[in-house]
Write a protein that holds these residues in place. Structure first.
Motif, PDB file in Angstrom:
ATOM      1  N   UNK A  31      -2.467   1.234   7.317  1.00  0.00           N
ATOM      2  CA  UNK A  31      -3.621   0.262   7.252  1.00  0.00           C
ATOM      3  C   UNK A  31      -5.027   0.720   6.020  1.00  0.00           C
ATOM      4  N   UNK A  32      -5.140   2.044   6.317  1.00  0.00           N
ATOM      5  CA  UNK A  32      -6.259   2.742   5.301  1.00  0.00           C
ATOM      6  C   UNK A  32      -5.641   2.764   3.731  1.00  0.00           C
ATOM      7  N   UNK A  33      -4.160   2.879   3.597  1.00  0.00           N
ATOM      8  CA  UNK A  33      -3.671   2.840   2.481  1.00  0.00           C
ATOM      9  C   UNK A  33      -3.672   1.275   1.859  1.00  0.00           C
ATOM     10  N   UNK A  34      -3.533   0.334   2.772  1.00  0.00           N
ATOM     11  CA  UNK A  34      -3.576  -1.165   2.378  1.00  0.00           C
ATOM     12  C   UNK A  34      -5.042  -1.489   2.023  1.00  0.00           C
ATOM     13  N   UNK A  35      -5.861  -0.883   2.850  1.00  0.00           N
ATOM     14  CA  UNK A  35      -7.347  -1.155   2.336  1.00  0.00           C
ATOM     15  C   UNK A  35      -7.704  -0.753   1.186  1.00  0.00           C
ATOM     16  N   UNK A  36      -7.439   0.515   0.844  1.00  0.00           N
ATOM     17  CA  UNK A  36      -7.709   1.337  -0.619  1.00  0.00           C
ATOM     18  C   UNK A  36      -7.161   0.571  -1.486  1.00  0.00           C
ATOM     19  N   UNK A  37      -5.974  -0.094  -1.459  1.00  0.00           N
ATOM     20  CA  UNK A  37      -5.230  -0.854  -2.473  1.00  0.00           C
ATOM     21  C   UNK A  37      -5.878  -2.067  -2.794  1.00  0.00           C
ATOM     22  N   UNK A  38      -6.485  -2.605  -1.834  1.00  0.00           N
ATOM     23  CA  UNK A  38      -7.250  -3.947  -2.067  1.00  0.00           C
ATOM     24  C   UNK A  38      -8.488  -3.752  -2.777  1.00  0.00           C
TER      25      UNK A  38
ATOM     26  N   UNK B 270       0.938  -1.244  -0.124  1.00  0.00           N
ATOM     27  CA  UNK B 270      -0.051   0.075  -0.001  1.00  0.00           C
ATOM     28  C   UNK B 270       0.880   1.260   0.100  1.00  0.00           C
ATOM     29  N   UNK B 271       1.938   1.262   0.971  1.00  0.00           N
ATOM     30  CA  UNK B 271       2.632   2.428   0.787  1.00  0.00           C
ATOM     31  C   UNK B 271       3.498   2.534  -0.152  1.00  0.00           C
TER      32      UNK B 271
END
Length: 486
Positions: A406-413, A8-9
């Motif tokens: 965590x928010x970046x990770x969720x967006x990427x998914x 995500x990062x």
């Protein structure tokens, strides 16, 4: 940090196809520069393996962390002198006494100047960063390491001239605009993560990114301690010269030792509207993986959560030094340096907490723990009228930086791999908007609420953070319901 969070990062700064096997096969290390000159632009000297861009980020973060508190304190002393307020402030440091009206005037003027100068740089960065970030995928990473470092150095030169010649503080805006138009620190941060992604494979990438992130906390902590002690003994000029040398060192190291990591396309155009079209398509339809309106709403809601969290971080960070300078705390440069070091320590503790918690908790719970840490710290700051209580607030912020990864990770998914570039190009714009909105709201709120509650902006920030906590909890519950039904 688990692989989804790392991806995500990294996707924040990579193009749409950054995670494909083809790119992994063609990624090169600094040792391959001589053998693959078509792909890499050779620097005058070979890379210092295994070190690549870590010193660039270290020097840049060091200069940012060193200059920030010094700048606010200089504004305080200059404006105090202009309005006739006793800059020592020691006689007013008693919470049982009425606050001097001149102190309120100084606090108001400093907050307003912080706002004007921040907006001057951020507004230009909002226009420049999306173009430079997209341009670097084909034009190379090195220009986005060198150009912003030189822009930051020119900003420091302007600051030094203002301090030497005692020019009006409005000239600080000129320096900030020079930095903004060159890309500012955000370009250096983005290019550093992109470079590590270019030269690493899947097995080593997580560790390399963790090392790069640790540079943020370590350099900020070191700069905070040095800056506070140095300013107390020698004033503002000597630390400002160190800021200049650190930024020049960043640019010089990038030129001498950092080789190019992407294939350079001579025909690439800097100005293009293609990325804007991709952003519109992504958020209007929910992306290629969209399964209906709920999918699109999740994309919008997580983006909204990211906006609120980062805006509160940016706005509160600008008020910490101003809050500590005035009564009843009346801190000197030494204590302000220690407090800034404690704040930067949270980058390291959050990284460690994220690594440990993701082993036993879902991402949503980790994000909620980070929000709880942030809310608790801000509530302590609201009532902080003594030094121990203020440092207790910094202690409560120990995990406050866990939420955004965590928010970046969720967006990427939520989006297709081919849409990752468009997604994180939008997040880059959101981060700049966050800094602008946070600076505007909190620097305006602080002087407006001095007459009834000095710590009200921190209370406001804590209340606002309840919104993303509720949104994340609700989305987690709805996802569980949908999985149970299917």
């Amino acid at each position: 940090m688990d692989e989804p969070d790392t991806v995500a990062i990294l996707d924040h700064v990579l193009g749409p196809d950054s995670g494909t096997e083809e790119d992994q096969e063609t990624s090169v290390t600094c040792a391959d520069i001589e053998e693959n000159s078509a792909r890499c632009s050779k620097p005058p000297f070979l890379c210092l393996r295994p070190v690549t861009v870590e010193p660039v980020l270290f020097f840049s973060t060091f200069s940012i962390a060193l200059q920030g508190p010094l700048f606010t304190q200089y504004l305080w002393d200059r404006i105090s002198e202009e309005v006739g307020y006793n800059s020592s402030r020691r006689s007013d440091c008693n919470s049982s006494q009425a606050i001097d009206p001149l102190q309120k005037e100084v606090e108001t003027l400093v907050a307003h100047w912080n706002l004007y100068i921040s907006l001057g740089g951020l507004s230009l960065g909002l226009l420049v960063v999306p173009f430079l970030g997209s341009w670097s995928d084909k034009a190379g990473r090195r220009p986005l390491l060198i150009i912003p470092s030189l822009g930051l150095a020119l900003e420091t030169l302007v600051y030094l001239v203002v301090i030497y010649m005692r020019l009006p503080v409005g000239y600080f805006l000129l320096g900030r605009m020079i930095s903004g138009i060159s890309g500012d620190f955000n370009c250096i941060l983005a290019s550093s993560f992109a470079y590590i992604a270019d030269i690493s494979d899947q097995t080593s990438r997580t560790f390399r990114v963790a090392i790069l992130e640790s540079c943020l906390g370590l350099s900020g902590m070191l700069a905070s301690i040095i800056g506070g002690q140095w300013m107390r003994t020698q004033g503002y000029l000597a630390p400002c010269w160190l800021v200049l040398f650190a930024r020049l060192a960043s640019a010089l190291y990038s030129y001498l030792f950092v080789g190019e990591s992407v294939l350079i396309d001579p025909s690439v155009r800097l100005l293009s509207t293609s990325h804007h079209k991709a952003l519109w398509k992504l958020y209007s339809t929910g992306g290629s993986q969209s399964t209906g309106c709920f999918h699109k709403y999740k994309l919008w809601l997580y983006s909204f959560c990211f906006f609120v969290v980062v805006a509160v971080h940016s706005g509160c960070r600008e008020l910490y030094v101003l809050f500590e300078l005035s009564s009843p705390l009346c801190w000197g440069s030494e204590l302000i340096g220690y407090a800034s070091a404690a704040l930067h320590m949270a980058y390291l503790s959050s990284l460690l907490g994220l690594k440990l918690m993701t082993r036993c908790l879902e991402d949503s719970w980790v994000a909620l723990v980070g929000l709880l840490s942030n809310i608790t710290g801000l509530l302590v700051f609201t009532a902080a009228n003594t030094t121990p209580l203020m440092f207790t607030g910094y202690g409560m912020l120990v995990f406050f930086m866990m939420t955004t990864p965590v928010i970046r990770s969720k967006l990427s998914k939520l989006v297709d791999p081919s849409e990752q570039g468009a997604l994180f190009a939008s997040i880059a714009c959101v981060e700049t908007l966050c800094a602008m909105v946070g600076s505007s709201v909190f620097n305006s709120l602080f002087p407006a609420t001095l007459h009834f509650m000095k710590g009200f902006p921190f209370l406001f920030g804590a209340i606002i953070l309840v919104i993303p906590a509720c949104v994340i909890s609700t989305l987690k519950y709805l996802d569980q319901r949908r999985r149970a039904v299917t």
